[in-house]
Design a protein around this motif. Sequence first.
Motif, PDB file in Angstrom:
ATOM      1  N   GLN A  42      -1.978  19.675 -13.603  1.00 41.23           N
ATOM      2  CA  GLN A  42      -0.556  19.556 -13.913  1.00 41.23           C
ATOM      3  C   GLN A  42      -0.330  19.547 -15.429  1.00 41.23           C
ATOM      4  O   GLN A  42       0.521  20.282 -15.947  1.00 41.23           O
ATOM      5  N   ILE A  43      -1.095  18.716 -16.143  1.00 37.73           N
ATOM      6  CA  ILE A  43      -0.949  18.633 -17.600  1.00 37.73           C
ATOM      7  C   ILE A  43      -1.437  19.914 -18.264  1.00 37.73           C
ATOM      8  O   ILE A  43      -0.850  20.380 -19.256  1.00 37.73           O
ATOM      9  N   LYS A  44      -2.486  20.502 -17.730  1.00 33.64           N
ATOM     10  CA  LYS A  44      -3.014  21.756 -18.277  1.00 33.64           C
ATOM     11  C   LYS A  44      -1.965  22.860 -18.198  1.00 33.64           C
ATOM     12  O   LYS A  44      -1.797  23.662 -19.147  1.00 33.64           O
ATOM     13  N   LYS A  45      -1.254  22.897 -17.088  1.00 33.41           N
ATOM     14  CA  LYS A  45      -0.195  23.899 -16.915  1.00 33.41           C
ATOM     15  C   LYS A  45       0.913  23.691 -17.936  1.00 33.41           C
ATOM     16  O   LYS A  45       1.386  24.644 -18.582  1.00 33.41           O
ATOM     17  N   GLU A  46       1.346  22.433 -18.102  1.00 34.23           N
ATOM     18  CA  GLU A  46       2.398  22.119 -19.081  1.00 34.23           C
ATOM     19  C   GLU A  46       1.948  22.479 -20.498  1.00 34.23           C
ATOM     20  O   GLU A  46       2.728  23.048 -21.283  1.00 34.23           O
ATOM     21  N   TYR A  47       0.712  22.153 -20.806  1.00 30.99           N
ATOM     22  CA  TYR A  47       0.184  22.421 -22.141  1.00 30.99           C
ATOM     23  C   TYR A  47       0.129  23.931 -22.414  1.00 30.99           C
ATOM     24  O   TYR A  47       0.542  24.400 -23.482  1.00 30.99           O
ATOM     25  N   THR A  48      -0.368  24.695 -21.446  1.00 33.36           N
ATOM     26  CA  THR A  48      -0.490  26.149 -21.604  1.00 33.36           C
ATOM     27  C   THR A  48       0.878  26.802 -21.762  1.00 33.36           C
ATOM     28  O   THR A  48       1.060  27.696 -22.602  1.00 33.36           O
ATOM     29  N   GLU A  49       1.839  26.354 -20.959  1.00 25.58           N
ATOM     30  CA  GLU A  49       3.188  26.908 -21.048  1.00 25.58           C
ATOM     31  C   GLU A  49       3.812  26.643 -22.411  1.00 25.58           C
ATOM     32  O   GLU A  49       4.422  27.537 -23.009  1.00 25.58           O
ATOM     33  N   MET A  50       3.647  25.418 -22.914  1.00 23.57           N
ATOM     34  CA  MET A  50       4.214  25.092 -24.223  1.00 23.57           C
ATOM     35  C   MET A  50       3.484  25.832 -25.342  1.00 23.57           C
ATOM     36  O   MET A  50       4.105  26.329 -26.287  1.00 23.57           O
ATOM     37  N   GLU A  51       2.188  25.948 -25.213  1.00 31.34           N
ATOM     38  CA  GLU A  51       1.383  26.624 -26.235  1.00 31.34           C
ATOM     39  C   GLU A  51       1.759  28.100 -26.347  1.00 31.34           C
ATOM     40  O   GLU A  51       1.731  28.681 -27.444  1.00 31.34           O
ATOM     41  N   ASN A  52       2.136  28.706 -25.225  1.00 32.54           N
ATOM     42  CA  ASN A  52       2.469  30.134 -25.200  1.00 32.54           C
ATOM     43  C   ASN A  52       3.962  30.411 -25.374  1.00 32.54           C
ATOM     44  O   ASN A  52       4.381  31.578 -25.363  1.00 32.54           O
ATOM     45  N   SER A  53       4.759  29.348 -25.502  1.00 29.04           N
ATOM     46  CA  SER A  53       6.202  29.552 -25.680  1.00 29.04           C
ATOM     47  C   SER A  53       6.509  30.039 -27.105  1.00 29.04           C
ATOM     48  O   SER A  53       5.722  29.834 -28.025  1.00 29.04           O
TER      49      SER A  53
END
Length: 247
Positions: free
Chosen positions: A112-123
């Motif tokens: 769950q946190i990995k998904k949030e982190y990846t999405e923010m990193e790629n925004s």
Amino acid sequence: MAYPKSRNSNNYNQDQGKRPRRPQQRNKQESDSVIGQGTTKLRKRIRDIERQLEKKKDVLPSNIKLEKQRELSTLRVELQNLQNFNKAKDLAKKYQMVRFFEKKKALRSYNQIKKEYTEMENSENVDKKELKKLRKKLTHHEIDLAYVVNFPKDKKYIALYPREDADIDMNDENVKKGTLKTDTLRNEFKKQFEQQLKEGTLKVSIEEILKGKSLRLEVPRIELAPDAPELQVQDEAEEEEEDDFFE
């Protein structure tokens, strides 16, 4: 005409075509044969040698006595190693389901946190402060994941997410001490796995955990030094006192 040698000849064994084995050779082979055959046979052989040494201690030649003592020490070490392995295997089985469910929980939180982190990193508009917070959270969940998978299988598993028991009286001094001891041990293991995560020395890395790899059961073997004193083997009946706080 040549006559066959008698079966009772002291110099010839007709079945094997060689000289009969000396008593100490037969004894050594008997000991070798019980190694790997379980604790019952090992214990029986140990008792046999102990009786021989006790009964004939004043008549045995010093070299034979020394050989028997070495044989006895070897068998005691083998028995202790086997008992250690059996105990570790029982512990691994006992905590198998607890570890399974805790791994599922840790993995779900990590993903769950990995998904949030990846999405923010790629925004496009990355909030660096928020990204740093998520990275910290992700590291925290990596440590949790490392903990539940890398916790030694030959030890009592200390739950990462301990259940709350309404029947436990937290005002009881024994309960307080037990809880404090468990919390301290849990934190020590977490620090250990955190350090291994930083150094890249985890037995099962995060990448391997995500691929489904698990920790193997490894039990350190006792090795007998040539000049070591006799090993006193702990009786399997002497069970370690159970500590409910670990579960």
